[in-house]
Motif scaffolding. Structure first.
Motif, mmCIF file in Angstrom:
data_model
loop_
_atom_site.group_PDB
_atom_site.id
_atom_site.type_symbol
_atom_site.label_atom_id
_atom_site.label_comp_id
_atom_site.label_asym_id
_atom_site.label_seq_id
_atom_site.Cartn_x
_atom_site.Cartn_y
_atom_site.Cartn_z
ATOM 1 N N MET A 183 0.826 -1.207 0.000
ATOM 2 C CA MET A 183 0.000 0.000 0.000
ATOM 3 C C MET A 183 0.863 1.262 0.000
ATOM 4 O O MET A 183 0.492 2.286 -0.585
ATOM 5 N N ALA A 184 2.022 1.178 0.664
ATOM 6 C CA ALA A 184 2.901 2.346 0.763
ATOM 7 C C ALA A 184 3.915 2.430 -0.370
ATOM 8 O O ALA A 184 4.654 3.417 -0.467
ATOM 9 N N SER A 185 3.963 1.409 -1.227
ATOM 10 C CA SER A 185 4.934 1.390 -2.330
ATOM 11 C C SER A 185 4.436 2.253 -3.492
ATOM 12 O O SER A 185 3.306 2.082 -3.958
ATOM 13 N N PRO A 186 5.278 3.168 -3.992
ATOM 14 C CA PRO A 186 4.803 4.122 -5.009
ATOM 15 C C PRO A 186 4.715 3.574 -6.432
ATOM 16 O O PRO A 186 3.855 4.000 -7.202
ATOM 17 N N PHE A 197 -11.834 -11.761 0.261
ATOM 18 C CA PHE A 197 -13.288 -11.604 0.162
ATOM 19 C C PHE A 197 -13.693 -10.409 -0.708
ATOM 20 O O PHE A 197 -14.593 -9.641 -0.364
ATOM 21 N N GLY A 198 -12.990 -10.239 -1.809
ATOM 22 C CA GLY A 198 -13.331 -9.174 -2.748
ATOM 23 C C GLY A 198 -12.771 -7.813 -2.395
ATOM 24 O O GLY A 198 -13.049 -6.829 -3.093
ATOM 25 N N LEU A 199 -11.973 -7.733 -1.325
ATOM 26 C CA LEU A 199 -11.398 -6.447 -0.923
ATOM 27 C C LEU A 199 -10.363 -5.984 -1.945
ATOM 28 O O LEU A 199 -9.459 -6.728 -2.311
ATOM 29 N N LYS A 200 -10.513 -4.748 -2.401
ATOM 30 C CA LYS A 200 -9.556 -4.164 -3.331
ATOM 31 C C LYS A 200 -8.877 -2.965 -2.682
ATOM 32 O O LYS A 200 -9.530 -2.142 -2.040
ATOM 33 N N LEU A 201 -7.556 -2.903 -2.839
ATOM 34 C CA LEU A 201 -6.774 -1.819 -2.266
ATOM 35 C C LEU A 201 -5.787 -1.300 -3.302
ATOM 36 O O LEU A 201 -5.434 -2.005 -4.254
ATOM 37 N N SER A 202 -5.340 -0.079 -3.104
ATOM 38 C CA SER A 202 -4.301 0.482 -3.969
ATOM 39 C C SER A 202 -2.957 -0.072 -3.525
ATOM 40 O O SER A 202 -2.465 0.256 -2.440
#
Length: 350
Positions: A183-186, A197-202
């Motif tokens: 998540m913290a990687s640019p 369970f379908g969770l999407k994150l940047s």
């Protein structure tokens, strides 16, 4: 007070019934140790080779040399600790004396300093010092377990509690750590499916050199949590079962080697744990590479870690009851069988 009365009170103290908070406080030590050992064992090789630009062969040699030195270092640490004591106790003080430096040295392994990238000497020296420091924490911590009480029921509950906290740390390490770092990687940071369970994150590419700050920042939080956990373990535990001065004076560095020579069951048990831990460390170390280059879906690292962590958190609740049902040997064989079946499923499911 007569000598007999003092002796009776001492015996009662040694069979103290541990409270829930005392058990949890001791378990915080496992929690802190696993935040360090799990992260370093599971991700340092990946970080060294893919982020910090150190060759895989060189990194492997660094790991091997330090492991070999541990064979000699650990008995020395154990003997030194057994022969020295202070007002705070024989084992407890080392949780702070070495626990806080342990977190600092582990953090330095991920330091995003310009001169650190590709620096083999830095990687070796810091990892070497960190690993020696880990022994200075973990050996007294393991011994502290036996000094808390002789009460069998409390010991069983203590084992379950500490394993729950240890595996709680594993959840933070193998599920959330790679997710937080991604998540913290640019680089290439965009919305991706985590497998949860379908969770999407940047999520970004955490195996790129641009992710060095991400690794350091996330582990900084873990190091702070570990330091707090070590303090709580030190503050709220008490040594009750204490060796006499005569017993302490007889301790020698060579004792373990003498025991291995004369105690066949200990040799068998030692060989088993050597193989078991070698296999476990191998699996943890290659896990990141496996997901990155075999599964080819690093965003699923957290989901895979979650699946492997949940049983370790849930099952310890039932350990005392299962021990009564199966007996210690049956209990051991039952979970060993589960472990073997699980590993075979992983192997043949590739």
């Amino acid at each position: 007070m007569s000598d007999n009365t003092t002796h009776t009170l001492q015996q009662q103290n040694e069979y103290h019934k541990l409270t829930l908070w005392e058990r949890v406080s001791y378990g915080f030590g496992d929690f802190a140790n696993n935040l360090t050992f799990g992260t370093v064992g599971g991700f340092l090789l990946l970080y060294m080779t893919k982020v910090n630009a150190i060759g895989l062969g060189i990194a492997s040699i660094i790991f091997a040399i330090v492991r070999i030195i541990n064979v000699v270092w650990d008995p020395i640490v154990g003997t030194f600790v057994d022969k020295h004591t202070s007002k705070a106790g024989k084992y407890r003080p080392w949780i702070l004396r070495a626990g806080i430096p342990l977190m600092i040295f582990a953090l330095l392994l991920f330091a995003p300093l310009p001169f650190v990238k590709g620096n083999v000497a830095w990687a070796f020296i810091i990892y070497f010092i960190m690993d020696l420091t880990y022994s200075v924490v973990n050996i007294p911590y393991g011994s502290l377990n036996a000094s808390l009480t002789r009460d069998a029921e409390s010991v069983d509950k203590l084992t379950s509690t500490r394993m729950m906290l240890a595996n709680g740390a594993n959840l933070l390490v193998y599920t959330l750590f790679p997710m937080f770092v991604q998540m913290a990687s640019p680089k290439d940071n965009h919305l991706q499916d985590t497998g949860l369970f379908g969770l999407k994150l940047s999520l970004g590419t955490y195996t790129d050199s641009s992710a060095r700050n991400a690794w350091f920042s996330v582990y900084l939080v873990y190091a702070i949590l570990g330091a707090i956990a070590f303090f709580l373990c030190y503050r709220f535990t008490k040594e009750r079962v204490v060796a006499t001065a005569e017993q302490t004076a007889q301790v020698k560095t060579t004792d373990i080697f003498v025991e291995l020579k004369n105690n066949r069951p200990l040799v068998i048990l030692g060989l088993f744990f050597m193989l078991a831990f070698t296999f476990m460390f191998f699996m943890n170390t290659v896990n990141g590479f496996f997901n990155q280059f075999v599964v080819q879906h690093s965003p699923w690292m957290g989901a895979i870690g979650l699946v492997s962590s949940i049983p370790g958190i849930v099952f310890p609740i039932f350990w005392p009851r299962l021990k009564k049902i199966f007996g210690k040997k049956g209990f051991f064989n039952f979970f060993l069988g589960m472990f073997v079946v699980g590993e075979l499923l992983i192997w043949f499911g590739q």
